[in-house]
Design a protein around this motif. Sequence first.
Motif, PDB file in Angstrom:
ATOM      1  N   THR A  17       0.831  -1.209   0.000  1.00 24.11           N
ATOM      2  CA  THR A  17       0.000   0.000   0.000  1.00 24.11           C
ATOM      3  C   THR A  17       0.867   1.260   0.000  1.00 24.11           C
ATOM      4  O   THR A  17       0.576   2.218  -0.730  1.00 24.11           O
ATOM      5  CB  THR A  17      -0.943  -0.019   1.221  1.00 24.11           C
ATOM      6  N   ASP A  40      -8.091  -3.580  -2.013  1.00 23.61           N
ATOM      7  CA  ASP A  40      -7.894  -4.323  -0.775  1.00 23.61           C
ATOM      8  C   ASP A  40      -9.034  -3.996   0.187  1.00 23.61           C
ATOM      9  O   ASP A  40      -9.291  -2.818   0.449  1.00 23.61           O
ATOM     10  CB  ASP A  40      -6.542  -3.921  -0.164  1.00 23.61           C
ATOM     11  N   GLN A  42      -9.075  -4.006   3.191  1.00 28.35           N
ATOM     12  CA  GLN A  42      -8.567  -3.206   4.325  1.00 28.35           C
ATOM     13  C   GLN A  42      -8.671  -1.710   4.049  1.00 28.35           C
ATOM     14  O   GLN A  42      -8.609  -0.896   4.957  1.00 28.35           O
ATOM     15  CB  GLN A  42      -7.104  -3.545   4.623  1.00 28.35           C
ATOM     16  N   ASN A  44      -6.680   0.520   2.987  1.00 23.49           N
ATOM     17  CA  ASN A  44      -5.618   1.389   3.511  1.00 23.49           C
ATOM     18  C   ASN A  44      -5.216   2.493   2.539  1.00 23.49           C
ATOM     19  O   ASN A  44      -4.858   3.595   2.952  1.00 23.49           O
ATOM     20  CB  ASN A  44      -4.371   0.573   3.871  1.00 23.49           C
ATOM     21  N   ASP A 124      -3.589  -1.357  -5.899  1.00 22.95           N
ATOM     22  CA  ASP A 124      -3.115  -1.925  -4.630  1.00 22.95           C
ATOM     23  C   ASP A 124      -3.891  -3.209  -4.361  1.00 22.95           C
ATOM     24  O   ASP A 124      -5.119  -3.220  -4.450  1.00 22.95           O
ATOM     25  CB  ASP A 124      -3.357  -0.925  -3.487  1.00 22.95           C
TER      26      ASP A 124
END
Length: 256
Positions: A17, A40, A42, A44, A124
């Motif tokens: 990331t 992703d 997540q 981030n 990413d």
Amino acid sequence: MSEIITIANQKGGVGKTTTAVNLAASLAVEEKKVLLIDLDPQANATTGYGFKRSDYEFNIYHVLTGKKTLNDIILKTNLDNLDLAPSNILLTGFEQEIGNNNIKQILSKALKDVALRYDFIIIDSPPSLGNITINALVASTDVIIPMQCEFYALEGLAMIFNTIKTIKKSMNPRLKIRGILPTMYSSQNNLSKETVADLQQHFNEKLFKKNGEIILIPRNIKLAECPGFGKPIVLYDIKSPGCIAYQNLAQSLIGL
Ligand code: ATP
Ligand code: MG
């Protein structure tokens, strides 16, 4: 035609990331039109640009499940030439979906609408080689593999090389490994030096270079701090060693 570059490594916490966010920003500073796709769950990269969940209604999950187009979800960032396709935890569901080969080509098809507007599309990816990362690799022209300078770092490479080889053979012949990027390099740490020496011995042609010197991303606290301020390093500390390293990487991609 735009270059579509996935930042991938199934190992967690290796700097994917950080690389996606800061490479995208550095390319934008070089006046390239860039789209950063956060793929992703997540999210981030999305928070790294200062976006909160309440700032956007739809995200890349809605694109992968056919409810929205990329155009519908793209956000403008605080950098002129840089747009972001945000992510969200909902995307976890997509990782677990089982389907035929069509499920692997959704992103590739979605990108056709927008690819012409950008010089670079940076993706990413999450720390796995499941449906999400496969979608990214099927849609890409290039892969950059960030590798943390630590023991066992090289061991995971065979696995991602095999995945890339399989996808190249079966679904995306144009896919190539653009390079391996050593991250969190510390010149005081022998393990860092040994990892780079190993990489040089086995994959020298895959290391990024500027004026003959290997581009290494240093361990730099500024790179870890800036997501907390919702900024890429170029807007946080342009003179930091981390910023200079990502600018060198961007320039080497452009051929400067
Ligand atoms: P994941 O697999 O969970 O998605 P990742 O591969 O995307 O992780 P990052 O989130 O980029 O890895 O980095 C992991 C942690 O290390 C983060 O806290 C990040 O701020 C920090 N970090 C990454 N690169 C550097 C660096 N060059 N110097 C200092 N800290 C770094
Ligand atoms: Mg990450």
